[in-house]
Design a protein around this motif. Structure first.
Motif, PDB file in Angstrom:
ATOM      1  N   UNK A 469      33.188  12.899  49.777  1.00  0.00           N
ATOM      2  CA  UNK A 469      32.454  13.767  50.821  1.00  0.00           C
ATOM      3  C   UNK A 469      31.862  12.618  51.885  1.00  0.00           C
ATOM      4  N   UNK A 471      29.600  12.741  55.393  1.00  0.00           N
ATOM      5  CA  UNK A 471      28.360  13.511  55.764  1.00  0.00           C
ATOM      6  C   UNK A 471      28.106  12.924  56.992  1.00  0.00           C
ATOM      7  N   UNK A 550      36.080  15.847  51.876  1.00  0.00           N
ATOM      8  CA  UNK A 550      35.154  16.919  52.200  1.00  0.00           C
ATOM      9  C   UNK A 550      34.252  16.471  53.269  1.00  0.00           C
ATOM     10  N   UNK A 551      34.602  17.079  54.362  1.00  0.00           N
ATOM     11  CA  UNK A 551      33.697  16.527  55.383  1.00  0.00           C
ATOM     12  C   UNK A 551      32.332  17.590  55.570  1.00  0.00           C
ATOM     13  N   UNK A 552      31.264  17.039  55.908  1.00  0.00           N
ATOM     14  CA  UNK A 552      30.352  17.904  55.930  1.00  0.00           C
ATOM     15  C   UNK A 552      29.536  17.436  57.231  1.00  0.00           C
ATOM     16  N   UNK A 553      29.313  18.370  58.386  1.00  0.00           N
ATOM     17  CA  UNK A 553      28.687  18.198  59.633  1.00  0.00           C
ATOM     18  C   UNK A 553      27.416  18.746  59.728  1.00  0.00           C
TER      19      UNK A 553
END
Lengths: 556, 556
Positions: A469, A471, A550-553
């Protein structure tokens, strides 16, 4: 009564897998179903508790479902009942006394499930199920008492379903119970749905008589305690083991929840007979000498939560293995469990037990007829049409060959798939091309059917390569990174020990950001795609692994 | 030369698993190792390519490693070489010509690996390895040509290691090659390290002669094409299949990378003989009638990347199954592969093939001696000490029993574990209690040994229950949530279809935050623990599943 068209026959489960056995017959506005079993998942469905047949079609016609016939009390024939019975209109269930008791015991584990309407039948009973259907129950041999087979009388002809069955033999090797096959065979059988579990095994059924003889010998030889590990469902053999123990003056203690529950039910109904004092509580075994004890335990397949595993791991409250224990694994290994059973044997040997398993001495007999007994049954039942069921395609294919060898004409044998609709008249069998939904329904935790394929695919990917992940916190006004990115990984590599990799990921994130146009809002979907592609590619180059990225911006 | 203490004997792998075979002998400052194999992982090690023995001890004494003897060219005996050879000082490798060629072929797949120093030996050779050790190579039977056994002469006595071996029999069932066992048995054997793969199987070795006879019959009966699926490593049988094809006028095409590579090597060295024109390229099979074709393919275990699977899935460029093909699965099913092999048979049957497998007709013979041949070997070799190796504990335990039945005294038989150090003198064998590192080294992607147990545990958990990432953005000054929390899940349930659950998680997060003291900095570790516990508990109550909860707290 005027004909309402042909009889429709649909297998819902059990044809592409082990378990999930269920089928139904439909004539006009009446439907009779047979069995409703569960199946255990394989490597393809990680984390799933079990699977059950898809009953969408029956649900859509719930008002028409007049009967559910259950052939015997094994979970691959009864296990779906609590999950489906209300959805298909809670129809009357027809079952023998022991089967009824086992179904009700299981139902009690499901709160909020409806009260079942079970009608007790016994072999020999002839029962009208609806306007068009009636059933005659008759005796066959399997590994659980009170198994029944059914002759289903329909407007177009008679159908035979044996449930699971083998042909038992006496001490001289003579087949037993063929009279029933012959009697039913005189009833002009239109269709025989033949189970195919052992259709590809050569020869005749192994004899439970032989098994009991061998168990007797092993029991008689044993100096210390005897522990027999077996399925709690092979109640016939459990009863026999208790009898042998009594003859040798051994007390019997039961270990494992299902073992205790099943024996209790079978005892209450008189299927297992034991003298006063033979059965003792497990916590009292220390009161008797080892040479006077028999322990019956679950766990012959190395199931991780079974009693034998607790004993082996030193986690059992009352039983530990000691040198000189005779441990008998009275089961054949179910495909896929080989490694677990090997571990059981390794641990038993390390702890000093004397081990007997069914690959060395005949201490297990399958409940499913192999090739020659399949043919014998077919020859006696003399069906016009044959539909091999209950088994993977290859097994059913071989059972079709068995049918041909038994004299059934090749064009009268049909291999269906789950969900395929066949139509029968008194003189014809036709696969219509129509299908009803038959994809697995998965049961996992409290949810039924809510584990979708996408979730399973993710589980498989996570298991193989793990995930990362990433973030990224972005300043909304500048479009620039506002904080050092957080990176979390699981199941990939141990990132704490690879700070260089972490640093490199962060560096690449900064580079990637710096290439975006400055001082404007960031398209976060576009940015996520960039991160997924570029960091994924970098990690693959560095490690040859493809973790899920799993990229979270987050914009602040 | 003065004695430098006892001989140390240490098995490094192969005793608790299938594969990873490796052991070493140490005397003073000299070490001789035998074999360096890889092992394939089980359910416990998801995503791992393979495992290799732990060679830390040898690495720490790399200057002392004088020789690595390789008994034969199977991957469970050679597969670790590219990974370990440099670390243990790139010692000379002693191997027969075919084994050497296979090792070099594999080595070429590893860039940056060192040039190997392989000394070609042949059976009958006596070679001085170092001051204290010399080796004599002699002939045994296995499933790959050019297998060798080794008589290792040490200062305290002679050690015999047969590699993998069976006892072959002629057309009359008479054992072959016992002369070598007798000859070596006259050499006063101190220690015999006996492989135990089939030690618990009753009877004698199945005969490759029988297998060939049966293959001949099946080949002669076949009307259409013949496809034989087998391991590319059973080169002896591959050579025989080619011979039979020639007699019947069939051309032979090879399918699968390892099949082509191995046959090419064996042909170059003369271990497989084929007339000009017998072997044809796969792309030319359309030029010949079906009745004149034999295709040898990998994939008898249903391996997902093997040629047979590509053929079955319609992904093969040159071969598809057609009705009337005879497909022969010439392998026994390796435990754990049952389900894959069942799928292969199902697909073959669906596509109209005529199928023969080794559970129906004897078309596979194991390369490992069962019980009676184990005893025969022990009786002829007459070792003073016996150390069963190469097999799970139970198998080695049974092999110890075989030793007793073969007349070796019980107190002279030792069951070691991987990494246990034994010391031998001319009259004694002692398990010292000392151990060297022997935990698996895992190879996954480009990394060797960087997949730690923690990563595997995560993979198992992720596969069973999935995970949920909860990202909470907090205003540093107020200690309050600054944005709607981001929630990502994979392998748990499909959250997009469960908006109610998502909303409830968010609500609980807000509640949880509101209970924290306001207007002060948040202890983010404490907050993470709260989130993990409370949301985890809520999800379990709602779903009976325990996904991995990964809280991320971002302060802005």
């Amino acid at each position: 009564m005027p004909a309402a068209g042909p009889l429709r026959f649909v297998p819902l489960g059990g044809l592409e897998e082990i378990g999930c056995n269920m089928m139904f017959f439909e004539y006009g506005n009446e439907i009779v179903a047979i069995d409703a079993g569960l199946g255990f998942p394989g490597e393809e469905t990680p984390g799933i508790d079990y699977v059950i047949p898809n009953t969408s079609y029956l649900e859509s016609k719930r008002a028409n479902v007049r009967a559910l016939i259950i052939t015997h009390g094994h979970y691959d024939h009864i296990g779906a009942i609590p999950h489906i019975i209300e959805k298909i209109g809670n129809p009357p269930i027809y079952a023998t006394a022991l089967t009824k008791a086992i179904i009700e015991k299981r139902q009690a584990d499901f709160r909020n499930s409806p009260r079942l309407k079970i009608i007790t039948v016994k072999n020999g009973d002839k029962i009208k199920l609806s306007n068009h259907f009636s059933a005659e129950f008759f005796d066959i041999a399997h590994t659980i008492p009170d198994s029944t087979a059914v002759l289903l009388r329909t407007p177009v002809g008679n159908v035979v379903n044996l449930g699971d069955s083998k042909i038992e033999r006496d001490s001289q090797g003579h087949p037993l119970g063929l009279g029933e096959y012959e009697r039913i065979g005189r009833e002009n059988i239109l269709l025989f749905t033949a189970e195919s579990t052992n259709a590809d095994k050569p020869g005749h059924s192994e004899s439970e008589y032989e098994v009991e003889k061998n168990l007797k010998e092993l029991f008689a030889q044993a100096q210390g305690r005897i522990i027999v590990a077996m399925f709690a469902s092979v109640l016939t053999r459990i009863g026999e083991a208790i009898k042998i123990a009594e003859k040798l003056g051994r007390r019997v203690a039961l270990s494992g929840y299902s073992m205790k529950a099943n024996v209790e039910i079978a005892k209450q109904l008189g299927y297992i007979k034991a003298h006063e004092g033979t059965l003792i509580p497990l916590e009292e075994i220390h009161k008797y000498p080892d040479s006077k004890l028999l322990i019956l335990s679950t766990g012959a397949q190395g199931e991780s939560n079974a009693s034998l595993m607790k004993i082996l791991n030193g986690e059992h409250r009352f039983v530990q293995i000691k040198a000189g224990d005779t441990v008998i694994l009275s089961a054949s290994v179910i495909p896929g469990n080989e490694r677990s059973v090997q571990t059981v044997k390794d641990n038993l040997a390390r702890q000093g037990a004397i081990i007997f398993s069914s690959d060395i001495v005949d201490i297990h007999a399958s409940g499913h007829a192999p090739k020659e007994d399949q043919k014998l049954g077919m020859q006696l039942l003399k069906p016009k049409f044959l539909a091999p069921i209950h088994g993977y395609y290859y097994k059913r294919f071989v059972n079709a060959q068995n049918g041909i060898e038994a004299g059934i004409s090749k064009e009268n044998i049909f291999l269906l798939d789950n969900g395929e609709v066949a139509e029968l008249t008194a003189s014809s069998f036709r696969i219509t091309g129509e299908t009803v939904p038959a994809s697995y329904v998965m049961v996992d935790g409290l949810g039924v059917g809510d584990v979708e394929e996408v979730v399973l695919r993710d589980r498989r990917n996570l298991a193989a390569e793990g995930m990362v992940v990433i973030i990224t916190v972005i300043d909304r006004r500048t479009g620039r990174i506002a904080k050092n990115p957080d990176i979390i990984s699981r199941g990939f590599i141990y990132l704490r020990a690879h700070q260089d990799l972490l640093e490199e990921i962060r560096k690449r994130l900064r580079n990637l950001m710096s290439q975006l146009p400055a001082n404007q809002e960031v398209d976060s979907d576009y940015l996520k795609t960039l991160i997924r592609d570029q960091i994924g590619q970098y990690l693959f180059t560095r490690t040859r692994r493809r973790p899920m990225i799993l990229p979270v911006v987050i914009e602040v």
